[in-house]
Write a protein that holds these residues in place. Structure first.
Motif, PDB file in Angstrom:
ATOM      1  N   GLU A 102       0.823  -1.202   0.000  1.00  0.00           N
ATOM      2  CA  GLU A 102       0.000   0.000   0.000  1.00  0.00           C
ATOM      3  C   GLU A 102       0.860   1.256   0.000  1.00  0.00           C
ATOM      4  O   GLU A 102       0.614   2.198  -0.758  1.00  0.00           O
ATOM      5  CB  GLU A 102      -0.935  -0.005   1.215  1.00  0.00           C
ATOM      6  CG  GLU A 102      -2.020  -1.055   1.127  1.00  0.00           C
ATOM      7  CD  GLU A 102      -2.939  -1.078   2.344  1.00  0.00           C
ATOM      8  OE1 GLU A 102      -3.970  -1.754   2.271  1.00  0.00           O
ATOM      9  OE2 GLU A 102      -2.627  -0.412   3.352  1.00  0.00           O
ATOM     10  N   ILE A 121      -7.608   1.291   1.461  1.00  0.00           N
ATOM     11  CA  ILE A 121      -6.713   0.986   2.574  1.00  0.00           C
ATOM     12  C   ILE A 121      -7.182  -0.263   3.305  1.00  0.00           C
ATOM     13  O   ILE A 121      -8.352  -0.394   3.677  1.00  0.00           O
ATOM     14  CB  ILE A 121      -6.680   2.163   3.563  1.00  0.00           C
ATOM     15  CG1 ILE A 121      -6.015   3.373   2.914  1.00  0.00           C
ATOM     16  CG2 ILE A 121      -5.947   1.783   4.836  1.00  0.00           C
ATOM     17  CD1 ILE A 121      -4.545   3.241   2.721  1.00  0.00           C
ATOM     18  N   SER A 124      -2.472  -0.194   6.129  1.00  0.00           N
ATOM     19  CA  SER A 124      -1.638   0.934   6.521  1.00  0.00           C
ATOM     20  C   SER A 124      -2.283   1.770   7.626  1.00  0.00           C
ATOM     21  O   SER A 124      -3.503   1.821   7.766  1.00  0.00           O
ATOM     22  CB  SER A 124      -1.361   1.826   5.310  1.00  0.00           C
ATOM     23  OG  SER A 124      -0.629   1.120   4.337  1.00  0.00           O
ATOM     24  N   LEU A 140      -7.943   8.354  -0.816  1.00  0.00           N
ATOM     25  CA  LEU A 140      -8.018   7.124  -0.030  1.00  0.00           C
ATOM     26  C   LEU A 140      -9.474   6.688   0.075  1.00  0.00           C
ATOM     27  O   LEU A 140     -10.378   7.501   0.254  1.00  0.00           O
ATOM     28  CB  LEU A 140      -7.449   7.340   1.368  1.00  0.00           C
ATOM     29  CG  LEU A 140      -5.991   7.808   1.463  1.00  0.00           C
ATOM     30  CD1 LEU A 140      -5.587   7.935   2.928  1.00  0.00           C
ATOM     31  CD2 LEU A 140      -5.060   6.854   0.727  1.00  0.00           C
ATOM     32  N   GLY A 142     -11.656   3.867   2.325  1.00  0.00           N
ATOM     33  CA  GLY A 142     -11.451   2.886   3.381  1.00  0.00           C
ATOM     34  C   GLY A 142     -12.487   2.919   4.465  1.00  0.00           C
ATOM     35  O   GLY A 142     -13.443   3.694   4.436  1.00  0.00           O
TER      36      GLY A 142
END
Length: 331
Positions: A102, A121, A124, A140, A142
Protein backbone atom coordinates in the motif's frame (compact mmCIF):
# COMPACT_ATOMS: atom_id res chain seq x y z
CA UNK A 1 -4.73 14.78 -39.37
CA UNK A 2 -3.22 16.30 -42.52
CA UNK A 3 -4.49 13.34 -44.59
CA UNK A 4 -8.02 14.00 -43.31
CA UNK A 5 -7.65 17.71 -44.06
CA UNK A 6 -6.42 17.06 -47.63
CA UNK A 7 -9.26 14.69 -48.49
CA UNK A 8 -11.95 16.84 -46.84
CA UNK A 9 -10.62 20.01 -48.48
CA UNK A 10 -10.16 21.87 -45.20
CA UNK A 11 -7.22 22.95 -43.04
CA UNK A 12 -5.58 20.74 -40.44
CA UNK A 13 -6.72 23.28 -37.84
CA UNK A 14 -10.34 22.73 -38.87
CA UNK A 15 -9.87 18.96 -38.41
CA UNK A 16 -8.37 19.64 -34.96
CA UNK A 17 -11.33 21.83 -34.06
CA UNK A 18 -13.82 19.12 -35.06
CA UNK A 19 -11.94 16.40 -33.16
CA UNK A 20 -11.67 18.48 -30.00
CA UNK A 21 -15.24 19.82 -30.06
CA UNK A 22 -14.31 23.41 -30.88
CA UNK A 23 -17.02 23.76 -33.52
CA UNK A 24 -18.55 27.16 -32.76
CA UNK A 25 -17.17 28.58 -36.02
CA UNK A 26 -17.31 25.39 -38.09
CA UNK A 27 -20.36 24.87 -40.30
CA UNK A 28 -22.53 21.77 -39.98
CA UNK A 29 -21.68 20.67 -43.54
CA UNK A 30 -17.95 20.91 -42.83
CA UNK A 31 -18.33 18.94 -39.60
CA UNK A 32 -20.21 16.20 -41.47
CA UNK A 33 -17.57 16.10 -44.22
CA UNK A 34 -14.64 15.92 -41.80
CA UNK A 35 -16.37 13.24 -39.70
CA UNK A 36 -17.12 11.16 -42.80
CA UNK A 37 -13.49 11.33 -43.98
CA UNK A 38 -12.26 10.37 -40.49
CA UNK A 39 -14.43 7.25 -40.71
CA UNK A 40 -13.29 6.47 -44.25
CA UNK A 41 -9.60 6.74 -43.37
CA UNK A 42 -9.94 4.97 -40.04
CA UNK A 43 -8.24 7.88 -38.29
CA UNK A 44 -7.91 7.51 -34.52
CA UNK A 45 -6.67 10.10 -32.08
CA UNK A 46 -3.34 9.09 -30.51
CA UNK A 47 -4.31 9.40 -26.86
CA UNK A 48 -0.80 8.59 -25.61
CA UNK A 49 0.81 11.38 -27.64
CA UNK A 50 -1.98 13.76 -26.69
CA UNK A 51 -1.52 12.98 -22.98
CA UNK A 52 2.26 13.36 -23.17
CA UNK A 53 1.87 16.75 -24.84
CA UNK A 54 -0.31 17.81 -21.92
CA UNK A 55 2.09 16.31 -19.35
CA UNK A 56 -0.46 13.62 -18.46
CA UNK A 57 -0.63 9.86 -18.86
CA UNK A 58 -4.44 9.75 -19.10
CA UNK A 59 -4.38 6.96 -16.50
CA UNK A 60 -5.55 6.79 -12.88
CA UNK A 61 -4.37 3.90 -10.70
CA UNK A 62 -6.50 1.93 -8.26
CA UNK A 63 -4.92 -0.17 -5.51
CA UNK A 64 -7.15 -2.93 -4.13
CA UNK A 65 -6.48 -5.46 -1.34
CA UNK A 66 -8.11 -8.32 -3.30
CA UNK A 67 -8.87 -8.32 -7.02
CA UNK A 68 -11.01 -11.48 -6.84
CA UNK A 69 -13.39 -10.04 -4.23
CA UNK A 70 -16.94 -9.41 -5.43
CA UNK A 71 -17.06 -6.10 -3.62
CA UNK A 72 -13.74 -4.77 -4.95
CA UNK A 73 -14.30 -6.02 -8.50
CA UNK A 74 -17.64 -4.20 -8.58
CA UNK A 75 -15.99 -1.08 -7.17
CA UNK A 76 -13.35 -1.23 -9.91
CA UNK A 77 -16.07 -1.55 -12.55
CA UNK A 78 -18.01 1.43 -11.18
CA UNK A 79 -14.91 3.61 -11.16
CA UNK A 80 -13.71 2.39 -14.56
CA UNK A 81 -17.02 3.34 -16.22
CA UNK A 82 -17.10 6.77 -14.59
CA UNK A 83 -13.50 7.62 -15.48
CA UNK A 84 -13.95 6.35 -19.05
CA UNK A 85 -16.82 8.80 -19.50
CA UNK A 86 -14.25 11.51 -18.72
CA UNK A 87 -11.62 10.15 -21.10
CA UNK A 88 -9.46 8.57 -18.41
CA UNK A 89 -8.37 4.94 -18.18
CA UNK A 90 -8.39 3.16 -14.82
CA UNK A 91 -5.72 0.55 -14.04
CA UNK A 92 -6.21 -1.73 -11.01
CA UNK A 93 -3.37 -3.18 -8.93
CA UNK A 94 -3.42 -5.82 -6.21
CA UNK A 95 -1.83 -4.70 -2.92
CA UNK A 96 -2.76 -7.95 -1.17
CA UNK A 97 -3.88 -5.89 1.81
CA UNK A 98 -0.22 -5.57 2.85
CA UNK A 99 1.13 -2.37 4.37
CA UNK A 100 4.36 -2.41 2.36
CA UNK A 101 2.48 -2.74 -0.94
CA UNK A 102 0.00 0.00 0.00
CA UNK A 103 2.76 2.44 0.93
CA UNK A 104 4.80 1.56 -2.17
CA UNK A 105 1.78 2.25 -4.40
CA UNK A 106 1.82 5.87 -3.17
CA UNK A 107 5.58 6.38 -3.49
CA UNK A 108 6.59 9.18 -5.86
CA UNK A 109 8.51 6.82 -8.17
CA UNK A 110 5.49 4.54 -8.57
CA UNK A 111 3.10 7.41 -9.19
CA UNK A 112 4.99 8.54 -12.30
CA UNK A 113 2.94 5.93 -14.16
CA UNK A 114 -0.31 7.69 -13.27
CA UNK A 115 -1.98 11.07 -13.13
CA UNK A 116 -3.47 10.16 -9.76
CA UNK A 117 -4.04 7.17 -7.52
CA UNK A 118 -6.96 5.75 -5.52
CA UNK A 119 -6.03 3.40 -2.69
CA UNK A 120 -8.44 1.14 -0.80
CA UNK A 121 -6.71 0.99 2.57
CA UNK A 122 -6.57 -2.37 4.36
CA UNK A 123 -3.39 -2.43 6.43
CA UNK A 124 -1.64 0.93 6.52
CA UNK A 125 -1.87 3.32 9.46
CA UNK A 126 -1.61 7.11 9.70
CA UNK A 127 2.05 6.99 10.63
CA UNK A 128 2.85 5.03 7.45
CA UNK A 129 0.96 7.41 5.18
CA UNK A 130 2.22 10.60 6.80
CA UNK A 131 5.79 9.75 5.81
CA UNK A 132 4.90 10.01 2.13
CA UNK A 133 5.45 13.08 -0.03
CA UNK A 134 3.43 12.23 -3.15
CA UNK A 135 3.64 14.37 -6.27
CA UNK A 136 0.25 13.34 -7.67
CA UNK A 137 -3.34 13.51 -6.37
CA UNK A 138 -4.23 10.71 -3.93
CA UNK A 139 -7.73 9.67 -2.83
CA UNK A 140 -8.02 7.12 -0.03
CA UNK A 141 -10.99 4.80 0.20
CA UNK A 142 -11.45 2.89 3.38
CA UNK A 143 -13.14 1.88 6.53
CA UNK A 144 -11.19 4.23 8.81
CA UNK A 145 -10.33 7.91 8.87
CA UNK A 146 -6.55 7.88 8.54
CA UNK A 147 -4.12 10.54 7.41
CA UNK A 148 -5.29 14.15 7.37
CA UNK A 149 -2.91 14.77 4.44
CA UNK A 150 -5.02 13.03 1.78
CA UNK A 151 -8.56 13.22 0.45
CA UNK A 152 -10.58 10.36 1.92
CA UNK A 153 -13.96 8.80 1.07
CA UNK A 154 -15.29 6.68 3.91
CA UNK A 155 -17.86 3.96 4.45
CA UNK A 156 -20.08 4.17 7.55
CA UNK A 157 -19.34 0.71 8.90
CA UNK A 158 -20.60 1.30 12.43
CA UNK A 159 -23.98 2.72 11.39
CA UNK A 160 -24.47 0.03 8.74
CA UNK A 161 -23.70 -2.78 11.17
CA UNK A 162 -25.95 -1.25 13.82
CA UNK A 163 -28.74 -1.11 11.23
CA UNK A 164 -28.23 -4.74 10.18
CA UNK A 165 -28.18 -6.02 13.76
CA UNK A 166 -31.17 -3.95 14.79
CA UNK A 167 -33.12 -5.35 11.85
CA UNK A 168 -32.48 -8.91 13.05
CA UNK A 169 -33.35 -8.14 16.68
CA UNK A 170 -36.50 -6.22 15.76
CA UNK A 171 -37.71 -9.16 13.66
CA UNK A 172 -37.54 -11.65 16.46
CA UNK A 173 -33.99 -13.02 16.53
CA UNK A 174 -32.65 -13.24 20.09
CA UNK A 175 -29.30 -15.05 19.78
CA UNK A 176 -27.19 -13.41 17.09
CA UNK A 177 -23.84 -14.38 15.62
CA UNK A 178 -21.43 -11.75 14.25
CA UNK A 179 -19.79 -13.78 11.49
CA UNK A 180 -16.31 -12.38 10.86
CA UNK A 181 -16.50 -10.16 13.94
CA UNK A 182 -13.56 -8.95 16.00
CA UNK A 183 -13.49 -6.90 19.20
CA UNK A 184 -9.78 -7.04 20.01
CA UNK A 185 -7.80 -6.12 16.90
CA UNK A 186 -6.73 -2.69 15.61
CA UNK A 187 -9.41 -0.55 14.04
CA UNK A 188 -10.56 -2.21 10.84
CA UNK A 189 -13.67 -3.16 8.90
CA UNK A 190 -14.10 -6.06 11.33
CA UNK A 191 -13.78 -4.11 14.56
CA UNK A 192 -15.93 -1.23 13.29
CA UNK A 193 -18.76 -3.49 12.13
CA UNK A 194 -18.52 -5.45 15.39
CA UNK A 195 -18.86 -2.15 17.25
CA UNK A 196 -22.11 -1.50 15.41
CA UNK A 197 -23.26 -5.03 16.25
CA UNK A 198 -22.60 -4.37 19.96
CA UNK A 199 -24.22 -0.93 19.90
CA UNK A 200 -27.46 -2.29 18.43
CA UNK A 201 -27.69 -4.81 21.28
CA UNK A 202 -26.99 -2.25 23.98
CA UNK A 203 -29.54 0.17 22.55
CA UNK A 204 -32.09 -2.57 23.32
CA UNK A 205 -30.70 -3.40 26.77
CA UNK A 206 -28.99 -6.59 25.54
CA UNK A 207 -25.42 -7.91 25.67
CA UNK A 208 -24.13 -10.20 22.88
CA UNK A 209 -22.47 -13.40 24.07
CA UNK A 210 -18.66 -13.47 23.42
CA UNK A 211 -18.95 -16.99 21.96
CA UNK A 212 -21.05 -15.57 19.13
CA UNK A 213 -18.39 -13.10 17.93
CA UNK A 214 -16.80 -15.40 15.34
CA UNK A 215 -13.49 -14.06 14.03
CA UNK A 216 -12.98 -16.45 11.16
CA UNK A 217 -12.51 -14.38 7.99
CA UNK A 218 -14.80 -12.59 5.58
CA UNK A 219 -15.01 -14.60 2.38
CA UNK A 220 -17.45 -17.28 1.24
CA UNK A 221 -15.42 -20.27 2.42
CA UNK A 222 -14.99 -18.63 5.84
CA UNK A 223 -18.74 -18.15 6.23
CA UNK A 224 -19.44 -21.74 5.27
CA UNK A 225 -16.77 -23.19 7.54
CA UNK A 226 -17.64 -21.12 10.62
CA UNK A 227 -21.40 -21.78 10.44
CA UNK A 228 -20.74 -25.51 10.13
CA UNK A 229 -18.39 -25.31 13.13
CA UNK A 230 -21.03 -23.48 15.21
CA UNK A 231 -23.63 -26.11 14.37
CA UNK A 232 -21.19 -28.94 15.12
CA UNK A 233 -20.43 -27.45 18.54
CA UNK A 234 -24.11 -27.10 19.32
CA UNK A 235 -23.98 -23.31 19.66
CA UNK A 236 -27.54 -22.03 19.56
CA UNK A 237 -28.34 -19.03 17.36
CA UNK A 238 -31.33 -17.75 15.42
CA UNK A 239 -29.75 -14.85 13.56
CA UNK A 240 -26.52 -14.15 11.66
CA UNK A 241 -25.00 -10.79 10.88
CA UNK A 242 -22.30 -11.64 8.35
CA UNK A 243 -19.81 -8.80 8.05
CA UNK A 244 -19.67 -9.16 4.24
CA UNK A 245 -22.09 -10.46 1.65
CA UNK A 246 -19.52 -13.04 0.55
CA UNK A 247 -19.39 -14.40 4.09
CA UNK A 248 -23.21 -14.43 4.16
CA UNK A 249 -23.32 -16.43 0.92
CA UNK A 250 -21.18 -19.12 2.55
CA UNK A 251 -23.41 -19.06 5.62
CA UNK A 252 -26.54 -19.57 3.51
CA UNK A 253 -24.97 -22.59 1.81
CA UNK A 254 -23.96 -24.11 5.16
CA UNK A 255 -27.45 -23.62 6.59
CA UNK A 256 -29.02 -25.18 3.49
CA UNK A 257 -26.67 -28.19 3.67
CA UNK A 258 -27.63 -28.71 7.32
CA UNK A 259 -31.37 -28.41 6.62
CA UNK A 260 -31.69 -25.19 8.64
CA UNK A 261 -34.48 -23.02 7.24
CA UNK A 262 -33.83 -19.37 6.37
CA UNK A 263 -35.47 -17.20 7.61
CA UNK A 264 -37.85 -19.46 9.59
CA UNK A 265 -35.11 -20.92 11.83
CA UNK A 266 -32.24 -18.48 11.29
CA UNK A 267 -32.35 -15.00 9.80
CA UNK A 268 -29.31 -13.73 7.86
CA UNK A 269 -28.12 -10.22 6.99
CA UNK A 270 -24.99 -9.36 5.00
CA UNK A 271 -23.09 -6.15 4.27
CA UNK A 272 -21.95 -4.66 0.90
CA UNK A 273 -24.95 -5.29 -1.38
CA UNK A 274 -22.95 -7.02 -4.11
CA UNK A 275 -25.00 -7.97 -7.16
CA UNK A 276 -25.05 -11.70 -6.43
CA UNK A 277 -26.96 -11.08 -3.19
CA UNK A 278 -30.14 -10.35 -5.12
CA UNK A 279 -29.95 -13.86 -6.66
CA UNK A 280 -29.10 -16.18 -3.75
CA UNK A 281 -31.68 -18.62 -2.36
CA UNK A 282 -33.20 -17.00 -0.42
CA UNK A 283 -32.33 -13.51 -1.64
CA UNK A 284 -30.03 -11.90 0.91
CA UNK A 285 -31.02 -8.98 3.10
CA UNK A 286 -27.98 -6.71 3.22
CA UNK A 287 -26.55 -3.28 3.92
CA UNK A 288 -26.07 -1.02 0.92
CA UNK A 289 -23.10 1.11 2.05
CA UNK A 290 -23.52 3.77 -0.62
CA UNK A 291 -21.57 2.07 -3.41
CA UNK A 292 -22.61 4.48 -6.19
CA UNK A 293 -22.34 7.48 -3.88
CA UNK A 294 -18.75 6.57 -2.98
CA UNK A 295 -17.78 5.95 -6.62
CA UNK A 296 -19.28 9.29 -7.67
CA UNK A 297 -17.47 11.10 -4.89
CA UNK A 298 -14.10 9.46 -5.58
CA UNK A 299 -14.30 10.47 -9.24
CA UNK A 300 -15.48 13.99 -8.42
CA UNK A 301 -12.63 14.58 -5.98
CA UNK A 302 -10.00 13.06 -8.28
CA UNK A 303 -11.15 15.08 -11.30
CA UNK A 304 -11.11 18.28 -9.24
CA UNK A 305 -7.54 17.52 -8.15
CA UNK A 306 -6.43 16.71 -11.70
CA UNK A 307 -7.89 19.93 -13.02
CA UNK A 308 -6.27 21.95 -10.24
CA UNK A 309 -2.86 20.36 -10.84
CA UNK A 310 -0.51 19.99 -7.89
CA UNK A 311 -1.88 23.06 -6.12
CA UNK A 312 -2.76 22.20 -2.51
CA UNK A 313 -6.25 22.94 -1.33
CA UNK A 314 -8.64 22.11 1.43
CA UNK A 315 -8.63 18.35 1.91
CA UNK A 316 -11.86 16.51 1.27
CA UNK A 317 -13.37 13.94 3.60
CA UNK A 318 -16.84 12.46 3.19
CA UNK A 319 -18.81 9.47 4.49
CA UNK A 320 -21.37 7.66 2.36
CA UNK A 321 -24.83 6.90 3.75
CA UNK A 322 -25.68 3.28 4.51
CA UNK A 323 -29.16 1.81 4.15
CA UNK A 324 -30.82 -1.56 4.66
CA UNK A 325 -31.98 -3.58 1.64
CA UNK A 326 -34.58 -6.03 3.00
CA UNK A 327 -35.03 -9.26 1.07
CA UNK A 328 -36.05 -12.87 1.75
CA UNK A 329 -33.38 -13.94 4.25
CA UNK A 330 -35.12 -12.02 7.06
CA UNK A 331 -38.69 -12.11 8.19
Amino acid sequence: MQDVADRAGVSAQTVSNVINGRTERVGAETIDRVTRVIDELGYRLNQSARSLRKGRTGIVGLGLPVLASEYYSELAERLSVRFAERGIRLVAENTGGAMAAEVESLAASHLETYDGFILAIAASESVDLNRLLPTKPIVLLGERALSSRFDHVLMDNVAGARMATGHLLDRGSESLVALGGDRSGPESVQTLRTRGFDEAHRERGLEPHPERIVNGGLDMADGYREVCALLDRGVGFDGIFALTDSCAHGALRALADRRVRVPADVQVVGFDNVRASAYTTPRLTTIEPGNDEMADEIVRVMMARLQAGAAPGELHRSTAHARLVARESTR
